[in-house]
Design a protein around this motif. Structure first.
Motif, PDB file in Angstrom:
ATOM      1  N   ASN A  15       0.810  -1.219   0.000  1.00  0.00           N
ATOM      2  CA  ASN A  15       0.000   0.000   0.000  1.00  0.00           C
ATOM      3  C   ASN A  15       0.847   1.274   0.000  1.00  0.00           C
ATOM      4  O   ASN A  15       0.330   2.365   0.262  1.00  0.00           O
ATOM      5  N   ALA A  16       2.116   1.143  -0.297  1.00  0.00           N
ATOM      6  CA  ALA A  16       3.034   2.279  -0.215  1.00  0.00           C
ATOM      7  C   ALA A  16       2.803   3.280  -1.339  1.00  0.00           C
ATOM      8  O   ALA A  16       2.355   2.930  -2.438  1.00  0.00           O
ATOM      9  N   TYR A  17       3.141   4.552  -1.048  1.00  0.00           N
ATOM     10  CA  TYR A  17       3.178   5.589  -2.079  1.00  0.00           C
ATOM     11  C   TYR A  17       4.641   5.712  -2.517  1.00  0.00           C
ATOM     12  O   TYR A  17       5.512   6.092  -1.728  1.00  0.00           O
ATOM     13  N   VAL A  18       4.899   5.391  -3.782  1.00  0.00           N
ATOM     14  CA  VAL A  18       6.263   5.255  -4.295  1.00  0.00           C
ATOM     15  C   VAL A  18       6.582   6.372  -5.280  1.00  0.00           C
ATOM     16  O   VAL A  18       5.775   6.684  -6.163  1.00  0.00           O
ATOM     17  N   ALA A  19       7.759   6.972  -5.127  1.00  0.00           N
ATOM     18  CA  ALA A  19       8.265   7.938  -6.105  1.00  0.00           C
ATOM     19  C   ALA A  19       9.387   7.270  -6.900  1.00  0.00           C
ATOM     20  O   ALA A  19      10.434   6.941  -6.340  1.00  0.00           O
ATOM     21  N   HIS A  29       0.455  -4.318  -8.280  1.00  0.00           N
ATOM     22  CA  HIS A  29       0.485  -5.155  -7.076  1.00  0.00           C
ATOM     23  C   HIS A  29       0.097  -4.354  -5.836  1.00  0.00           C
ATOM     24  O   HIS A  29       0.529  -4.677  -4.720  1.00  0.00           O
ATOM     25  N   GLY A  30      -0.697  -3.307  -6.028  1.00  0.00           N
ATOM     26  CA  GLY A  30      -1.322  -2.626  -4.898  1.00  0.00           C
ATOM     27  C   GLY A  30      -0.734  -1.299  -4.478  1.00  0.00           C
ATOM     28  O   GLY A  30      -1.328  -0.585  -3.674  1.00  0.00           O
ATOM     29  N   CYS A  31       0.444  -0.944  -4.993  1.00  0.00           N
ATOM     30  CA  CYS A  31       1.052   0.335  -4.633  1.00  0.00           C
ATOM     31  C   CYS A  31       0.450   1.454  -5.469  1.00  0.00           C
ATOM     32  O   CYS A  31      -0.254   1.226  -6.456  1.00  0.00           O
ATOM     33  N   GLN A  32       0.735   2.672  -5.080  1.00  0.00           N
ATOM     34  CA  GLN A  32       0.422   3.839  -5.887  1.00  0.00           C
ATOM     35  C   GLN A  32       1.649   4.746  -5.883  1.00  0.00           C
ATOM     36  O   GLN A  32       2.550   4.563  -5.067  1.00  0.00           O
ATOM     37  N   GLY A  33       1.668   5.705  -6.782  1.00  0.00           N
ATOM     38  CA  GLY A  33       2.846   6.558  -6.767  1.00  0.00           C
ATOM     39  C   GLY A  33       2.954   7.466  -7.962  1.00  0.00           C
ATOM     40  O   GLY A  33       1.995   7.698  -8.704  1.00  0.00           O
ATOM     41  N   VAL A  34       4.176   7.966  -8.176  1.00  0.00           N
ATOM     42  CA  VAL A  34       4.446   8.921  -9.239  1.00  0.00           C
ATOM     43  C   VAL A  34       5.779   8.565  -9.892  1.00  0.00           C
ATOM     44  O   VAL A  34       6.744   8.218  -9.225  1.00  0.00           O
ATOM     45  N   GLY A  35       5.804   8.651 -11.224  1.00  0.00           N
ATOM     46  CA  GLY A  35       7.022   8.439 -11.977  1.00  0.00           C
ATOM     47  C   GLY A  35       7.494   9.754 -12.575  1.00  0.00           C
ATOM     48  O   GLY A  35       6.695  10.491 -13.166  1.00  0.00           O
ATOM     49  N   VAL A  36       8.776  10.050 -12.413  1.00  0.00           N
ATOM     50  CA  VAL A  36       9.331  11.335 -12.851  1.00  0.00           C
ATOM     51  C   VAL A  36      10.542  11.088 -13.745  1.00  0.00           C
ATOM     52  O   VAL A  36      11.437  10.316 -13.383  1.00  0.00           O
ATOM     53  N   HIS A  46      -3.207   1.808 -12.487  1.00  0.00           N
ATOM     54  CA  HIS A  46      -4.430   2.002 -11.712  1.00  0.00           C
ATOM     55  C   HIS A  46      -4.355   3.222 -10.794  1.00  0.00           C
ATOM     56  O   HIS A  46      -5.308   3.994 -10.710  1.00  0.00           O
ATOM     57  N   ASN A  47      -3.234   3.386 -10.105  1.00  0.00           N
ATOM     58  CA  ASN A  47      -3.167   4.402  -9.058  1.00  0.00           C
ATOM     59  C   ASN A  47      -1.906   5.253  -9.127  1.00  0.00           C
ATOM     60  O   ASN A  47      -1.485   5.809  -8.123  1.00  0.00           O
ATOM     61  N   SER A  48      -1.299   5.350 -10.300  1.00  0.00           N
ATOM     62  CA  SER A  48      -0.050   6.092 -10.432  1.00  0.00           C
ATOM     63  C   SER A  48      -0.130   7.077 -11.584  1.00  0.00           C
ATOM     64  O   SER A  48      -0.945   6.928 -12.498  1.00  0.00           O
ATOM     65  N   SER A  49       0.731   8.080 -11.547  1.00  0.00           N
ATOM     66  CA  SER A  49       0.780   9.102 -12.586  1.00  0.00           C
ATOM     67  C   SER A  49       2.232   9.369 -12.954  1.00  0.00           C
ATOM     68  O   SER A  49       3.157   9.017 -12.208  1.00  0.00           O
ATOM     69  N   PHE A  50       2.430  10.018 -14.112  1.00  0.00           N
ATOM     70  CA  PHE A  50       3.776  10.222 -14.636  1.00  0.00           C
ATOM     71  C   PHE A  50       3.940  11.669 -15.089  1.00  0.00           C
ATOM     72  O   PHE A  50       3.022  12.251 -15.673  1.00  0.00           O
ATOM     73  N   PHE A  51       5.138  12.227 -14.819  1.00  0.00           N
ATOM     74  CA  PHE A  51       5.378  13.632 -15.118  1.00  0.00           C
ATOM     75  C   PHE A  51       6.765  13.826 -15.728  1.00  0.00           C
ATOM     76  O   PHE A  51       7.727  13.175 -15.312  1.00  0.00           O
ATOM     77  N   VAL A  52       6.839  14.727 -16.697  1.00  0.00           N
ATOM     78  CA  VAL A  52       8.135  15.171 -17.214  1.00  0.00           C
ATOM     79  C   VAL A  52       8.663  16.235 -16.268  1.00  0.00           C
ATOM     80  O   VAL A  52       8.063  17.305 -16.123  1.00  0.00           O
ATOM     81  N   SER A  53       9.760  15.946 -15.599  1.00  0.00           N
ATOM     82  CA  SER A  53      10.329  16.898 -14.648  1.00  0.00           C
ATOM     83  C   SER A  53      11.768  16.505 -14.341  1.00  0.00           C
ATOM     84  O   SER A  53      12.183  15.361 -14.542  1.00  0.00           O
ATOM     85  N   ASN A  54      12.542  17.455 -13.863  1.00  0.00           N
ATOM     86  CA  ASN A  54      13.922  17.221 -13.459  1.00  0.00           C
ATOM     87  C   ASN A  54      13.930  16.654 -12.047  1.00  0.00           C
ATOM     88  O   ASN A  54      13.539  17.333 -11.095  1.00  0.00           O
TER      89      ASN A  54
END
Length: 259
Positions: free
Chosen positions: A48-52, A68-75, A91-99
């Motif tokens: 259930n972790a929020y992962v960066a 597998h149940g986590c959520q988070g953000v990809g940068v 399902h529960n993650s998003s992705f961003f163009v960023s430094n």
């Protein structure tokens, strides 16, 4: 000059982002076959972790964790990489163009992933600055995963491999070349894609990585304030079942640290 670089010179192909085009498709599919790191990370961060996932590329690790149940953000600073990451279902993650060196989370992060040998992408001083930045935004008790190339007894290795492209209908191929020079602390990989007999749409990409002494990145992490929970050597290929004269079995150091 490696075989991939010779093909690049022969066809005068400009260098492109590793995650763009057909080469990017091939690379993403090959890397997606390896889920071992993601499985280990899940054991450390929990379902259930929020992962960066910083410098995430096509976010293969975060996408697996998301399923597998986590959520988070990809940068990632690469628009091509984030575009490819967004092309997959999550399902529960998003992705961003960023430094990643200046990016700050919009919510509390439980675990930071620096996979894909991010630990070897920068010199010691730049990596130290990056890890200080991460330490400053992480809450106490949060975790971090990092891997990097380490020195071994084989000071020099060079090899070239030919693989079929991701689309068997185009009868294309990918040349993957690696030069590893431990004595100078560098490893370079280059990739050339050709779609069969066509003289068009050929692609080339490459990247250089630093090779560090054993435990060097652990020392940097400790200097930044982290505590080492666990670290160990893994291998690019299984050293017990591979002929070193044909395939390399260089060590990759895996590290789990806590804020």
């Amino acid at each position: 000059m490696t075989i991939a670089q010779q093909f690049q010179a022969l066809y005068q192909v400009p260098e492109s982002d590793l995650y763009s085009g057909q080469l990017g498709q091939w690379y993403s599919e090959v890397m997606s076959l390896d889920t071992l790191d993601a499985e280990i990370i899940l054991n450390h961060c929990g379902p259930n972790a929020y992962v960066a996932d910083l410098m995430c590329g096509d976010a293969r690790i975060l996408r697996w964790l998301d399923n597998h149940g986590c959520q988070g953000v990809g940068v990632d600073i690469s628009e091509a990489a984030i575009k490819r990451a967004k092309s997959y279902t999550v399902h529960n993650s998003s992705f961003f163009v960023s430094n990643a060196f200046s990016w700050l989370p919009s919510q509390s992060v439980d675990f930071v992933v620096l996979g894909g040998l991010v630990g070897s992408m920068f010199s010691e001083d730049i990596l130290t600055r990056f890890l200080h930045h991460i330490y400053n935004f992480l809450p106490s008790g949060a975790g971090l995963w990092l891997d990097y190339l380490v020195e071994d007894s084989n000071e020099f290795w060079k090899g070239d491999f030919i693989f079929p492209s991701s689309n068997p209908l185009d009868q294309g191929f990918v040349v993957s070349s690696t030069v590893r020079d431990s004595s100078h602390g560098m490893q370079e990989s280059s990739f050339f894609y050709s779609p069969g007999e066509s003289t068009l749409d050929k692609e080339f990409s490459s990247h250089k990585l630093f090779i560090f002494p054993q435990n060097k990145i652990e020392e940097i992490l400790i200097d930044c304030g982290f505590k080492i929970k666990e670290s160990w050597n893994s291998y690019q290929f299984d050293p017990d079942n591979v002929d070193d004269a044909v395939l390399p079995s260089w060590p990759i150091r895996k590290v789990v640290a806590l804020r």
